[in-house]
Motif scaffolding. Structure first.
Motif, PDB file in Angstrom:
ATOM      1  N   ARG A  41      -1.321 -10.844  -1.518  1.00 25.57           N
ATOM      2  CA  ARG A  41      -1.232  -9.431  -1.938  1.00 25.57           C
ATOM      3  C   ARG A  41      -0.671  -8.559  -0.823  1.00 25.57           C
ATOM      4  NH1 ARG A  41      -4.676  -6.015  -5.660  1.00 25.57           N
ATOM      5  NH2 ARG A  41      -4.679  -3.943  -4.757  1.00 25.57           N
ATOM      6  N   ASP A  42       0.333  -7.744  -1.189  1.00 23.37           N
ATOM      7  CA  ASP A  42       0.968  -6.827  -0.243  1.00 23.37           C
ATOM      8  C   ASP A  42       0.552  -5.403  -0.628  1.00 23.37           C
ATOM      9  OD1 ASP A  42       2.535  -5.460   1.525  1.00 23.37           O
ATOM     10  OD2 ASP A  42       4.453  -6.021   0.609  1.00 23.37           O
ATOM     11  N   GLU A  43      -0.339  -4.803   0.159  1.00 26.63           N
ATOM     12  CA  GLU A  43      -0.883  -3.486  -0.171  1.00 26.63           C
ATOM     13  C   GLU A  43       0.205  -2.410  -0.220  1.00 26.63           C
ATOM     14  OE1 GLU A  43      -3.864  -2.803  -1.240  1.00 26.63           O
ATOM     15  OE2 GLU A  43      -4.584  -4.847  -0.953  1.00 26.63           O
ATOM     16  N   LYS A  44       1.219  -2.496   0.656  1.00 25.15           N
ATOM     17  CA  LYS A  44       2.301  -1.497   0.651  1.00 25.15           C
ATOM     18  C   LYS A  44       3.104  -1.577  -0.643  1.00 25.15           C
ATOM     19  CE  LYS A  44       2.876  -1.201   5.632  1.00 25.15           C
ATOM     20  NZ  LYS A  44       3.763  -1.475   6.756  1.00 25.15           N
ATOM     21  N   ALA A  45       3.394  -2.782  -1.092  1.00 22.33           N
ATOM     22  CA  ALA A  45       4.150  -2.956  -2.332  1.00 22.33           C
ATOM     23  C   ALA A  45       3.350  -2.446  -3.532  1.00 22.33           C
ATOM     24  CB  ALA A  45       4.522  -4.427  -2.521  1.00 22.33           C
ATOM     25  N   VAL A  46       2.048  -2.683  -3.521  1.00 30.40           N
ATOM     26  CA  VAL A  46       1.202  -2.216  -4.619  1.00 30.40           C
ATOM     27  C   VAL A  46       1.187  -0.692  -4.644  1.00 30.40           C
ATOM     28  CG1 VAL A  46      -1.177  -2.113  -5.466  1.00 30.40           C
ATOM     29  CG2 VAL A  46      -0.234  -4.283  -4.679  1.00 30.40           C
ATOM     30  N   ALA A  47       1.010  -0.075  -3.488  1.00 32.34           N
ATOM     31  CA  ALA A  47       0.987   1.388  -3.414  1.00 32.34           C
ATOM     32  C   ALA A  47       2.326   1.978  -3.877  1.00 32.34           C
ATOM     33  CB  ALA A  47       0.672   1.832  -1.991  1.00 32.34           C
ATOM     34  N   GLY A  48       3.442   1.369  -3.485  1.00 30.41           N
ATOM     35  CA  GLY A  48       4.763   1.836  -3.913  1.00 30.41           C
ATOM     36  C   GLY A  48       4.942   1.698  -5.411  1.00 30.41           C
TER      37      GLY A  48
END
Length: 179
Positions: A143-150
């Protein structure tokens, strides 16, 4: 005030009820009638009759609380052994992952102590000894938190249906302008 699955009264409630029985004993000694005592203490007449019989035989000591109705399935020393087994983890006991479930603990109790308890009784026992219910966070390792937030900021608003604006409504089935 009973608890589900055969639980008993809390220590506070037992002490409260013992106080009521002590008050009743003082009224027995004063020669008061059962119905009067029941009304003053807000209990049933049958309870007062039962207490009076016990008081005649054993005095005020017969009205003291005898503790919890049921003994714990595991003594304190056996629970300490159970805690050691739980600290080893489920993998040490043959399960594939590191999650303790009530069913697994029940199986462990059967294997290790030859005791059988319901899952709710196991949960109650664990809570009584300070163990808490925890749910593991199920997230992918990748899981990539930055990608999820974007995605939430940019893509989701495009996918989500626009909210309807509130308009003044009519109490009629058809709108005034549609006639």
């Amino acid at each position: 005030m009973r608890y589900p699955q055969g639980g008993g009264l809390t220590a506070e409630r037992r002490a409260f009820r013992e106080c009521i029985r002590t008050e009743a004993a003082a009224m027995f000694a004063a020669g008061r009638d059962n119905a009067v005592i029941a009304k003053l203490l807000r209990v049933s007449v049958r309870s007062v009759q039962r207490w009076r019989r016990a008081w005649r035989v054993g005095g005020q000591a017969a009205l003291r609380s005898k503790g919890t109705a049921a003994r714990p399935k595991l003594s304190e020393s056996l629970f300490a052994v159970l805690e050691q087994e739980l600290d080893k983890g489920p993998v040490a006991h043959g399960w594939d992952d590191q999650t303790w479930t009530l069913a697994r603990i029940k199986t462990l109790l059967g294997r290790r102590f030859h005791k059988s308890m319901t899952p709710s009784a196991i949960a109650q026992m664990l809570r009584r000894h300070g163990w808490s219910h925890q749910v593991p966070a199920r997230r992918a390792v990748e899981r990539d938190e930055k990608a999820v937030a974007g995605w939430v900021r940019e893509t989701w608003p495009l996918v989500e249906a626009p909210r309807r604006r509130s308009e003044p409504s009519s109490s009629l089935r058809t709108r005034q302008g549609s006639r």
